[in-house]
Design a protein around this motif. Sequence first.
Motif, PDB file in Angstrom:
ATOM      1  N   ARG A  97       0.832  -1.209   0.000  1.00 36.47           N
ATOM      2  CA  ARG A  97       0.000   0.000   0.000  1.00 36.47           C
ATOM      3  C   ARG A  97       0.865   1.258   0.000  1.00 36.47           C
ATOM      4  O   ARG A  97       0.603   2.214  -0.742  1.00 36.47           O
ATOM      5  CB  ARG A  97      -0.918   0.013   1.224  1.00 36.47           C
ATOM      6  N   LYS A 101       1.830   4.360  -4.268  1.00 40.66           N
ATOM      7  CA  LYS A 101       1.673   5.739  -4.747  1.00 40.66           C
ATOM      8  C   LYS A 101       2.694   6.080  -5.831  1.00 40.66           C
ATOM      9  O   LYS A 101       2.526   7.070  -6.548  1.00 40.66           O
ATOM     10  CB  LYS A 101       1.797   6.720  -3.578  1.00 40.66           C
ATOM     11  N   LYS A 271      -2.328   3.677  -5.876  1.00 42.27           N
ATOM     12  CA  LYS A 271      -2.751   3.831  -4.480  1.00 42.27           C
ATOM     13  C   LYS A 271      -4.218   4.254  -4.390  1.00 42.27           C
ATOM     14  O   LYS A 271      -4.952   3.816  -3.500  1.00 42.27           O
ATOM     15  CB  LYS A 271      -1.868   4.846  -3.751  1.00 42.27           C
TER      16      LYS A 271
END
Length: 292
Positions: A97, A101, A271
């Motif tokens: 996680r 991004k 993300k």
Amino acid sequence: MSNGMSSALKNGGEVYNEEVDDALALLPRYLRVYVSHYHDDFYIAKSFDPRLVAQLMVEGFLPIAGSSRFLLPKLHLERCVLQLSPDSKLHISKSTRKKSKRFQLSLNEAFDDVVKGCHKQHGINWLFPPIVSAFRALQKETIDYGDCQTQLVENGSFQPTIPVRFYSVEIWNAETGALAGGELGYTVGGIYSSLTGFTKEDAAGSVQLAALGKLLLQCGFLRWDLGMEMEYKRQLGAELIARTDFVREVHRTRVENKDLVLRCNGRKNAKEIIDFDRPDNDATNTKRRSGA
């Protein structure tokens, strides 16, 4: 569909017997003109016709190639499958996680580059030129017309057509725009099947799998077929199911869920896809809407 295949379809019939896990019984009669059992969980055919490849997909076979001369459809004795609905078993680590991004996900933007990436990482393996051409044709039909139609046969009679949709999945470095990984796969009803993939950047593979899994969830898919068992698939949440159970599920969902489509408009931040339905994300959105 070719005249030869149409004739075979008319003369054939569905022979699936849910009580007997027999290699021949799991091969529908109409396909026996083109396909025969080879050994263990492998079958064999001399044609790479995209229509034949698509028909094999809707019958639960994973189409791979043994060489540039032979198609080797595989019907695993046990299939590694991840349940998405109801009660998703998809597991995404905190590390994935956090790193997500840095990446963006897309569909059907770079088929040839994904194939090149797979060849560079794995060698030709089973991804020989004739099957690549068949996959490319199925993907083009998916892009141009929305799907590739296949023809079901039961008791010697044509049944409603069933769509197959083929995809290249890409993961991009969000900063540089470079392709960091990807895979090839297809959908039949509510099942998405992964064929092969590659990664050439740290964390790109795990992020691609996590984002794709969440995208499948958001689009309403029920199962993620991951083929043969491997540890990383277990860690993702997949479990082994017997091939008779898998074929039964394919036969059910190919009709009941045939309108499900995997969609990703443009490149989306990985993300954002992964965090789409997280409680903390929903709370943040609520605050923004209320002006808090």
